[in-house]
Scaffold this active site. Structure first.
Site, short mmCIF file in Angstrom:
data_model
loop_
_atom_site.label_atom_id
_atom_site.label_comp_id
_atom_site.label_asym_id
_atom_site.label_seq_id
_atom_site.Cartn_x
_atom_site.Cartn_y
_atom_site.Cartn_z
N GLY A 1 0.77 -1.24 0.00
CA GLY A 1 0.00 0.00 0.00
C GLY A 1 0.80 1.29 0.00
O GLY A 1 0.22 2.37 -0.13
N ASP B 1 18.48 0.38 -14.00
CA ASP B 1 18.54 -1.01 -13.58
C ASP B 1 19.28 -1.87 -14.61
O ASP B 1 19.19 -1.64 -15.81
CB ASP B 1 17.12 -1.54 -13.41
CG ASP B 1 17.07 -2.95 -12.84
OD1 ASP B 1 17.58 -3.15 -11.73
OD2 ASP B 1 16.51 -3.83 -13.51
N GLU C 1 23.16 0.16 -12.26
CA GLU C 1 23.39 -1.02 -11.43
C GLU C 1 24.13 -2.07 -12.24
O GLU C 1 23.57 -2.68 -13.16
CB GLU C 1 22.07 -1.60 -10.93
CG GLU C 1 22.25 -2.86 -10.10
CD GLU C 1 21.22 -3.95 -10.40
OE1 GLU C 1 21.10 -4.87 -9.57
OE2 GLU C 1 20.56 -3.88 -11.46
#
Length: 718
Positions: A85, A263, A291
């Site tokens: 959430g 990424d 990364e």
């Protein structure tokens, strides 16, 4: 003139305040720092920032109405494979209540904000969701469980008002899990363009994806051109995919993001990424880091090559590994830590741009039940005062634990501001803005044994000295310590939080003292620079006509001269000139690597080396050569008539070694290269074994590159 006087007053006040142990430096960054190099508006450099990495879904639920429903959501967050959430409103709430400002962080690295798949996936009986943000379906829409475009814009606006930058995670390597033979699995890796279907993984007649099976990570080539696990892997040599990602990132740049974390850069072609970075820097340049996962490897030549040639920085896994070995796992000592500092300074052209960290979402958290809190606190202190841009993983300040995925991605347990780790960060983070030695300085070991490391950061006349004793039971007698600290008494910036002491310097010689067991102390000195000193140039790459930002100290208030090599830039080409920052247009000079210097009031600065000037706009071209047979020990390389092809060099600027296993197989070789758009190229391949070079015979190959997009040129070895 008033602004200059104001800055001089603040600089003097901050220095005196630190020496006196005042709390002044710990005010929110936006309330104190006005110098342009330290401002939230400086998107080109993060040298004066501390990044806080947050998994958006796991931080705080600020708007329950946007939560998923059904099997994808767990309101208790006990099933960490489901959504919990957390959203952008939760981040906004914590920005507004000054949690981040009080912590001292000035940049938030958030989960990839784009729309992810809505399907759940069952792996070995466990339901998985895209809560992490890495299973994208549409890079031009938001993840609705994080918020709307309006919510995202509000996040940026709110953060900037508090002096906080926003960094987005971005994963152009892949979409989502897919099975070639089962279109019903998940969403079949489908890609959308603002709601319009581009294509899926099965029946990929347009060649948007690779279809070479999953990578076994046995080679760099294998990892680039095969799928990362079961993720639908993009073919970046496809012109549609190339344009899609150049357009998609501009959407987020136009919304005002300040940085990008890319990424899986290890799993995409260097050539395409350099072309992509060039388009970013020509549009709205922001600090970008990638990364390249190293695991426990001490070093990797391909990793170093990428950091020095791609146009982006990297997450510093070598730093991470050394810090964890020394402070967490007790498998190494302080000599190894110092060795890492020295070797990375040699290997990385811009070591201060690499992003340092002690843990993240892809590894066990630093803290475990077996790791003493003090070791975590020392690792934080070391990271915050070392070279590089520090990134703190959410919850570290609350001693959050968790081994492996998903336990290392647990819900934020509390927002306490009274933990020792919180206190350490809040005291040290502001030094990156108040003391340029921490932001820009060199590193020198000053005293060392297996358990004690005393190191000095120095930039111009500004100095910081840090002492760490990792031995939790035995104190250390520090004798013969020599530093650059001027004569005077120096209080521990940490205020004794980690049992540090005060010291006295006589012309840099420190009175003998005892460093307590488990202690860490930081002493520092700042003063105004009277000569120009460059600390950072960003971006590190650009074409003529692009504007770059030079940060540092002592530039003065009167325009001087900026040099790219021997080419002087003056007048209107310098768009702004302040004491700590200069903005300058790259001159029309031959492409290549240049040293940048500043001359102010007749005084020359230090040289900032290895700034890359490109020939012009870039496109990606795949160079293929057939029938190039080699002998044992030989590899194939490419060179040509432009800097992007090495300018006919057979040395380190040549392209390669070429690949010959996945897209094409031996004796056919290939390599994807970023080259100038709309340019006639001349090139040749050559074989290399050590210093022995074997050239192709015959005339140079020629090829005219497209004005945009991608291309492939295929030749026969001659």
């Amino acid at each position: 003139m008033f602004q200059m006087a104001k800055r001089a007053f603040l600089s003097t006040t901050l220095t005196l305040g630190l020496l006196a142990g005042s709390a002044l430096p710990f005010l929110p960054a936006s309330a104190v720092y006005a110098d342009p190099d330290t401002a939230v508006t400086n998107k080109q450099s993060f040298s004066t920032d501390v990044i806080y990495q947050v998994f958006t879904d796991r931080f705080l639920d600020g708007n329950p109405s946007n939560n998923p429903t059904g099997a994808a959501y767990d309101a208790t967050c006990s099933n960490l494979k489901l959504y919990c959430g957390g959203d952008w409103q939760g981040l906004i709430n914590k920005i507004n209540d000054n949690y981040f400002s009080d912590l001292g962080v000035t940049a938030l690295w958030i989960s990839q904000p784009v729309e992810n798949i809505f399907a759940t996936i069952n792996y070995s009986g466990v339901t998985n969701t895209a809560y992490h943000g890495y299973w994208a379906r549409d890079f031009k829409k938001t993840n609705p469980y994080f918020g709307t475009m309006a919510d995202f814009q509000n996040l940026i606006t709110t953060a900037h008002a508090k002096g906080i930058k926003i960094v987005i995670d971005f994963a152009p390597n892949h979409t989502s899990p897919a099975m070639e033979t089962d279109t019903s699995f998940a969403e079949n890796g489908r890609l959308y363009d603002n709601g319009t279907l581009v294509g899926g993984y099965t029946n990929d007649t347009n060649g948007y994806f690779h279809h070479n099976g999953g990578s076994d990570f046995s080679s760099l080539e294998n990892g680039i051109y095969k799928n990362l696990y079961d993720l639908a892997d993009f073919n970046h040599n496809n012109a549609t995919i190339d344009k899609y990602f150049k357009d998609a990132i501009k959407l987020w740049l136009d919304m005002g993001v300040d940085g990008i974390r890319v990424d899986a850069v290890k799993h995409m072609p260097l050539g395409w990424q350099k072309s992509w970075m060039s388009s970013i820097y020509a549009h709205k340049p922001v600090f970008t880091f990638g990364e390249w996962f190293l695991g426990s490897a001490a070093s990797d030549a391909d990793n170093t090559d990428f950091a020095n040639k791609s146009g982006m920085s990297l997450l510093d896994f070598r730093f991470n590994s050394a810090v964890r070995n020394v402070f967490r796992d007790n498998t190494s000592n302080m000599y190894a830590l110092d060795s890492m500092i020295n070797s990375t300074a040699t290997d990385y052209n811009q070591v201060n741009d690499q992003v340092t960290f002690i843990d993240n979402h892809d590894m066990d958290r630093f803290k475990t039940s077996a790791v003493n809190n003090r070791r975590l606190e020392q690792a934080l202190a070391f990271t915050l005062t070392s070279r590089g841009v520090p990134a703190i993983y959410y919850g570290t300040e609350q001693y959050l634990t968790g081994n492996g995925d998903p336990d290392n991605r647990a819900k934020m347990p509390s927002f306490s501001k009274s933990t020792t780790a919180f206190n350490v960060i809040s005291k040290l983070a502001p030094l990156r803005k108040s003391n340029p030695a921490i932001a820009y300085g060199s590193t020198q070991q000053r005293w060392i044994n297996n358990d004690v490391y005393v190191y000095e950061r120095k930039f111009g006349k500004s100095v910081a000295v840090v002492a760490v004793n990792r031995n939790l039971s035995t104190s250390a007698s520090i004798t013969g310590l020599s530093t650059s600290l001027p004569t005077g008494s120096y209080t521990d910036v940490l205020g004794g939080v980690l049992n540090g002491n005060n010291i006295t310097s006589t012309n840099g010689s420190i009175n003998n003292f005892t460093l307590a067991a488990g202690a860490t102390a930081v002493w520092q000195y700042t003063t105004a620079e009277t000569t120009p000193t460059i600390g950072h140039v960003g971006p590190v790459m650009g074409k003529p006509g692009n504007v770059v930002t030079i940060d540092g100290r002592g530039f003065g208030s009167t325009k001087g001269t900026v040099y790219f090599g021997t080419t002087a830039v003056t007048g209107a080409a310098i768009t702004s000139w302040e004491d700590t920052q200069i903005k300058v247009t790259i001159p029309s000079v031959a492409a290549g690597n240049y040293a940048v210097k500043v001359a102010a009031s007749g005084v020359n600065s230090n040289a900032y080396n290895n700034f890359t000037i490109l020939t012009g706009d870039q496109v990606t071209v795949r160079f293929v050569v057939n029938n190039a047979s080699t002998t044992l020990g030989q590899n194939l390389y490419l060179t040509g008539n432009v800097a992007e092809l090495g300018n006919w060099s057979t040395g380190s600027t040549a392209i390669g070694p070429a690949f010959n296993q996945v897209i094409h197989q031996y004796p056919t070789w290939y390599y994807d290269v970023s080259v100038p758009a709309g340019k006639q190229l001349e090139f040749k391949f050559f074989k290399k074994n050590g210093s022995t070079i074997t050239w192709e015979s015959g005339s140079n190959h020629t090829f005219t590159t497209p004005a945009s997009g991608t291309a492939t040129v295929t030749v026969n070895w001659q």
